[in-house]
Design a protein around this motif. Sequence first.
Motif, PDB file in Angstrom:
ATOM      1  N   THR A 194       4.638  -8.493   0.560  1.00  0.00           N
ATOM      2  CA  THR A 194       3.538  -7.474   0.613  1.00  0.00           C
ATOM      3  C   THR A 194       3.252  -6.360   2.317  1.00  0.00           C
ATOM      4  OG1 THR A 194       1.699  -8.647   0.694  1.00  0.00           O
ATOM      5  CG2 THR A 194       1.867  -7.994  -1.400  1.00  0.00           C
ATOM      6  N   THR A 232      -2.291  -6.116  -7.163  1.00  0.00           N
ATOM      7  CA  THR A 232      -0.406  -5.992  -6.849  1.00  0.00           C
ATOM      8  C   THR A 232      -0.182  -7.501  -7.835  1.00  0.00           C
ATOM      9  OG1 THR A 232      -0.516  -5.764  -4.980  1.00  0.00           O
ATOM     10  CG2 THR A 232       1.661  -6.870  -5.419  1.00  0.00           C
ATOM     11  N   GLY A 289      -5.487  -9.807  -2.928  1.00  0.00           N
ATOM     12  CA  GLY A 289      -6.842  -9.097  -2.060  1.00  0.00           C
ATOM     13  C   GLY A 289      -7.591  -8.743  -3.898  1.00  0.00           C
ATOM     14  N   THR A 290      -7.154  -7.517  -3.015  1.00  0.00           N
ATOM     15  CA  THR A 290      -7.715  -7.083  -4.870  1.00  0.00           C
ATOM     16  C   THR A 290      -7.765  -7.323  -6.317  1.00  0.00           C
ATOM     17  OG1 THR A 290      -6.712  -4.749  -5.454  1.00  0.00           O
ATOM     18  CG2 THR A 290      -8.462  -4.726  -3.587  1.00  0.00           C
ATOM     19  N   LYS A 312       2.238   1.492  -3.738  1.00  0.00           N
ATOM     20  CA  LYS A 312       0.666   1.663  -4.398  1.00  0.00           C
ATOM     21  C   LYS A 312       0.555   3.011  -4.806  1.00  0.00           C
ATOM     22  CE  LYS A 312      -2.205  -2.494  -4.871  1.00  0.00           C
ATOM     23  NZ  LYS A 312      -3.677  -2.843  -4.298  1.00  0.00           N
ATOM     24  N   LYS A 336       0.827  -0.752  -0.378  1.00  0.00           N
ATOM     25  CA  LYS A 336       0.226  -0.268  -0.030  1.00  0.00           C
ATOM     26  C   LYS A 336       1.086   1.473  -0.027  1.00  0.00           C
ATOM     27  CE  LYS A 336      -2.919  -2.973  -0.703  1.00  0.00           C
ATOM     28  NZ  LYS A 336      -2.472  -4.031   0.524  1.00  0.00           N
ATOM     29  N   ASN A 364      -4.060  -1.229   5.849  1.00  0.00           N
ATOM     30  CA  ASN A 364      -2.975  -0.432   5.724  1.00  0.00           C
ATOM     31  C   ASN A 364      -2.523   0.078   4.066  1.00  0.00           C
ATOM     32  OD1 ASN A 364      -1.186  -2.852   7.249  1.00  0.00           O
ATOM     33  ND2 ASN A 364      -1.587  -4.682   5.281  1.00  0.00           N
TER      34      ASN A 364
HETATM   35  C1  LIG Z   1      -3.467  -5.018   0.820  1.00  0.00           C
HETATM   36  C2  LIG Z   1      -2.379  -6.026   0.998  1.00  0.00           C
HETATM   37  C3  LIG Z   1      -2.846  -7.207  -0.107  1.00  0.00           C
HETATM   38  C4  LIG Z   1      -3.679  -7.594  -0.842  1.00  0.00           C
HETATM   39  O1  LIG Z   1      -3.358  -6.761  -1.684  1.00  0.00           O
HETATM   40  P1  LIG Z   1      -4.138  -6.522  -3.612  1.00  0.00           P
HETATM   41  O2  LIG Z   1      -3.572  -5.707  -4.066  1.00  0.00           O
HETATM   42  O3  LIG Z   1      -5.376  -6.611  -3.003  1.00  0.00           O
HETATM   43  O4  LIG Z   1      -4.218  -8.155  -3.571  1.00  0.00           O
HETATM   44  C5  LIG Z   1      -1.603  -7.991   0.247  1.00  0.00           C
HETATM   45  N1  LIG Z   1      -0.286  -7.831   1.359  1.00  0.00           N
HETATM   46  C6  LIG Z   1      -0.708  -7.248   2.375  1.00  0.00           C
HETATM   47  C7  LIG Z   1       0.077  -6.628   4.098  1.00  0.00           C
HETATM   48  C8  LIG Z   1      -2.293  -5.609   2.408  1.00  0.00           C
HETATM   49  O5  LIG Z   1      -1.750  -4.409   3.058  1.00  0.00           O
END
Ligand SMILES: *Cc1c(COP(=O)(O)O)cnc(C)c1O
Length: 295
Positions: A287, A172, A168-169, A35, A32, A60
């Motif tokens: 991540t 990434t 998640g979304t 991003k 995040k 995050n």
């Molecule tokens: C949001 C998040 C993800 C998932 O990322 P997306 O781009 O939404 O798939 C993975 N790891 C952490 C620590 C996050 O905060």
Amino acid sequence: MIIYQKIYEAETHQNITIIRDDLYPFLGGGNKGRKIDSIGKEILTEAYNAVVTTGGIQSNHCRATAVFCAQYKLQCTLVLHGDKDKFLKESGNAKIMRMSGANIIFVDQPKDIGPTMDQAICQYEDIGLKSYYLWGGGHNLQGGKAYIDAVTQLDQQLEIDYLFVACGTGSTQAGIMAGLSKKNMPCKVIGISVARNQKSAQEHVSNFYNQLCEIFSIQRQHETIVLDDYLCGGYEQYNDELKKLSANSICDYGFALDTTYSGKAFLGMQQYVLKHNLQGNILFWHTGGIFNFLA
Ligand SMILES: *Cc1c(COP(=O)(O)O)cnc(C)c1O
């Protein structure tokens, strides 16, 4: 900036390369942070002066957005769902959000998020501010582009056969896939879903990957793979095995794996590698999630 670490996995006798995006140079780091730096370029160049976004009490993404807005003196509204009392007490992302000066609105029902965000946008427009509507998770083209750009910065010598990342979304993962396609690196990208079932997650990632490739003129060449075998019951859920992995991560690897994202992805990687007896060069894209871990 890309930071690498090599670890040795005793159980599978493998060396695994870790990309330490948990250390990305932004308060709290993580994907995040990466991003919002990319999204923030658009916000600043197009002279927005307010941002409205959403997430949970330990999001995050909301923490990164709040910090970015505080640093650049932009108005910020966070529409949060979850327990307000917990939010006021907890450390980690909640504490940073509280300290950022962001305008924080709580909603009880998921269905109230959209209308509440729209209302916040209108209120900013009413006082003459240009406001940026930011999807939860930083899930937009600039957020995805952050990962195309990150892959472009990878070490030329780096050999990867399998790349694992939390999903998640999906922006990434889709960004990484688009970046690898751009660099013509045909490695297998395996997303470990933290919330969605396989079908829905693959659809999301695949659609976003196609969109990124189209907009940034990249030749598609990656298959979308997302596994949902390691959900542990769903978003923010975990089992004893994951709890143990997270608790031992400091001693075993020298970095923190939280139970919502990076720990799930890491557990998924470990089990997938064992199950399929994977050989070759494996990369784990960490991540982040250090503030979830510390909350
Ligand atoms: C949001 C998040 C993800 C998932 O990322 P997306 O781009 O939404 O798939 C993975 N790891 C952490 C620590 C996050 O905060």
